[in-house]
Design an enzyme around this catalytic site. Sequence first.
Site, PDB file in Angstrom:
ATOM      1  N   CYS A  96       0.933  -1.231   0.057  1.00 56.53           N
ATOM      2  CA  CYS A  96      -0.053  -0.141   0.032  1.00 56.53           C
ATOM      3  C   CYS A  96       1.046   1.404   0.023  1.00 56.53           C
ATOM      4  CB  CYS A  96      -0.880  -0.218   1.231  1.00 56.53           C
ATOM      5  SG  CYS A  96      -0.255  -0.749   2.602  1.00 56.53           S
ATOM      6  N   HIS A 122      18.717  -0.025  -2.711  1.00 59.88           N
ATOM      7  CA  HIS A 122      17.319   0.511  -2.509  1.00 59.88           C
ATOM      8  C   HIS A 122      16.538  -0.737  -2.006  1.00 59.88           C
ATOM      9  CE1 HIS A 122      13.963   3.162  -2.951  1.00 59.88           C
ATOM     10  NE2 HIS A 122      13.251   1.942  -3.216  1.00 59.88           N
TER      11      HIS A 122
END
Lengths: 290, 449
Positions: free
Chosen positions: B50, B99
């Site tokens: 989300c 990342h």
Amino acid sequence: MEKLTIVLFWLALISGIASSLAYIGNFVAKAERRVHTYTAVGSALGAFALLLAVIFIRANTLGVAKTAGPFTIRIIFAAFIIGVFLLVESIYAGKSSKVKAFGMVVMPVAVLLQFLAWHSYGVTEELSEQLNSYWVGIHVTFAVLAYASMTVALAIAIAYLLQEKQLRAMRGKKPGKIFRKLPSLEISDELCHKSIAFSFAFLTLVVATGVIRAEMLPEWSQWFMDPKILMAITTWLIYGGYLIVRESFGWQGKRANMFAVVGFAVGIITYLIGNTGIIPSIHSYGGGLG
Amino acid sequence: MHIILIGLSHKTAPVEIRETVTFPEQILSDALHMLTGYPSINEAVILSTCNRMEIYAVANDLDKGKDEVIQFISDYHNIVRSKLERYLYFREGKNAILHLFRVAGSLDSMVLGEAQIQGQVKNAYDAAFEAEATSTIMNRLFRHALLAGKRVRTETEIGESAVSVSYAAVELAKKVFENLAGRTCMLIGAGEMIELTATHLVANGVTKVIVTNRTYERAESLADKYKGTAVKFSDFIDHMVHADIVISSTGAPHYVVTKDHVAKVMHKRKNKPIFFIDIAVPRDIDPEVANLYNVFAYDIDDLDAVVQTNLEERKKAAQIAEKIVEVEVANFSSWLSSLEVSPTIAMLRREAEEIRLKELEKHLRKLPNLSDAEINILNALTSAIINKILHKPIVKLKESANRKDGYLYVESLKYLFDIQDESGQDEEETAESSQLSAVSHQLSARIKN
């Protein structure tokens, strides 16, 4: 054989130190390391086994009479503390892994006892007529077991009191290591209760066997006037008191744990009487035997 | 071969955008098939939560790969590219790896150290693996990222402590009671905050819930939610004797629970510990109750203090975690670069040795009268020539292994020497040879382009 026992003794001492450091390391470290946990428990087990080996080999080769003395008593004491603690840790491992934080106190105490033992290595007690009895053997074994459980109970009670202090001053004091690494109040309280129930049972047997033996000795007819014996009975009463107020007055928690601390202090005084010469006692044997 | 990342997260895109570009589990396999169908995309994993949507891919060509991934997102979700590109971030090579490792270590999360992300990364990878969208590089990359994430969680205290008020209440309760299983909890009030805290408590094992509220119907409806009981507001103190944990949040202007109340309750409870959480402002529970024996009482400021210290702790832990991640990224990167060079060198040596042996054999047949010593000399001579010739390229190749464009040299070398991959292997390829063939497949594919 003596060389072997000395080597084993020192190995036990080194294991004890390694275990202490690992327990402390786990407490201080940012997060728990598995290496620390394994080292801590493994070395504690090692120290326990090695000390038992020393005790048995010495008893076997030198004979019980020759080994009776402060050295043996202190290493038995050290072994029992470790044993009691490992038992507690293994029983509670599933319930709360934080119980192992007590190792941080218990293991260094065991190491200290081993140093004290080494200090009096070679000091033997002539087994006088007074001591030459079955009752004395049982009496001493139970006394060591009682003191070992008392020591574990003390470590737990202190942990309880520290944790409660932290919980009561949440806003003023930042939650630190105590908050994160020590077990919950419930577990500490329960464990302290159990340890004290054990030490009370052993103390009862210590007092009973002591009284039986004293009655056998004509020169000890005034045993109930002796400060050391009276203090021993006081210790017994305090621990009994702990059990009673806990059950009947609902004094679980802080008050009960303070009882445990006081009981231990009285226990230590009992031990010192007759051993230091400040207060004389008929129950006085060479080099801090009992 | 390039590792690229294109994505958007709570840091770059508002929720209106984030919700339009999600890839829920049921369409993931389909989406992955479509994505790996693009000519430059060899492998891909789609991480869609989300708070973020990120596509990790192995591409033959940096620019084409990037372009195709963006095209894919815009095609799949029917969004105009120019609108989409504003929110996207792009990383390549080491930065993309870094990342991902930071994401897996929950260092990039909205709530630092939150526990969910690891499972989400794992699910994303599993889905891609099952859809056969991954191969050597993505497999290794994601397994390594999960490992790094695990190290962060076990070696730092990043996720240890509560960082929300309602969870802090649970954390505190667990310091008094080891286990919340089987405990009884009383809710005074039926507001949203109390419901949130109660949900946490129930999730942690609280079995019985007693609810009281000025309007009884509200109490009843909340009690139903937890299969608990509702009691009238006028006599809730009588029921408090059963409660181990009491949470209060009413709109009352004065104390609803006084010291006298609690003293009576404690007497009936035989001093069994009780735990109060007062999340109302103005407060519902007289702070004096905290002075009673075995009563532990906290208000909203206490909880907030816990949350603040825990947040600080997490930030400290995050610094350690960043170092762990750096080390793991370095480990992975060195694997990645060696992957290409060392097998190539081995193949080159093998090829040269084959030629040498063949030629040597052929010419020795023409010289039947040579002594053993002479044969040995010829053998040594040919070996020396081959080794001397290959020495420099191999050294240079090894040097270039750690360079960003190292793979270009490998590729040229393979092209110039016409080094072929061993083909026709069994289905049960060893890990190493499958790595080998995967790399060379990509390389040969690149050459064709």
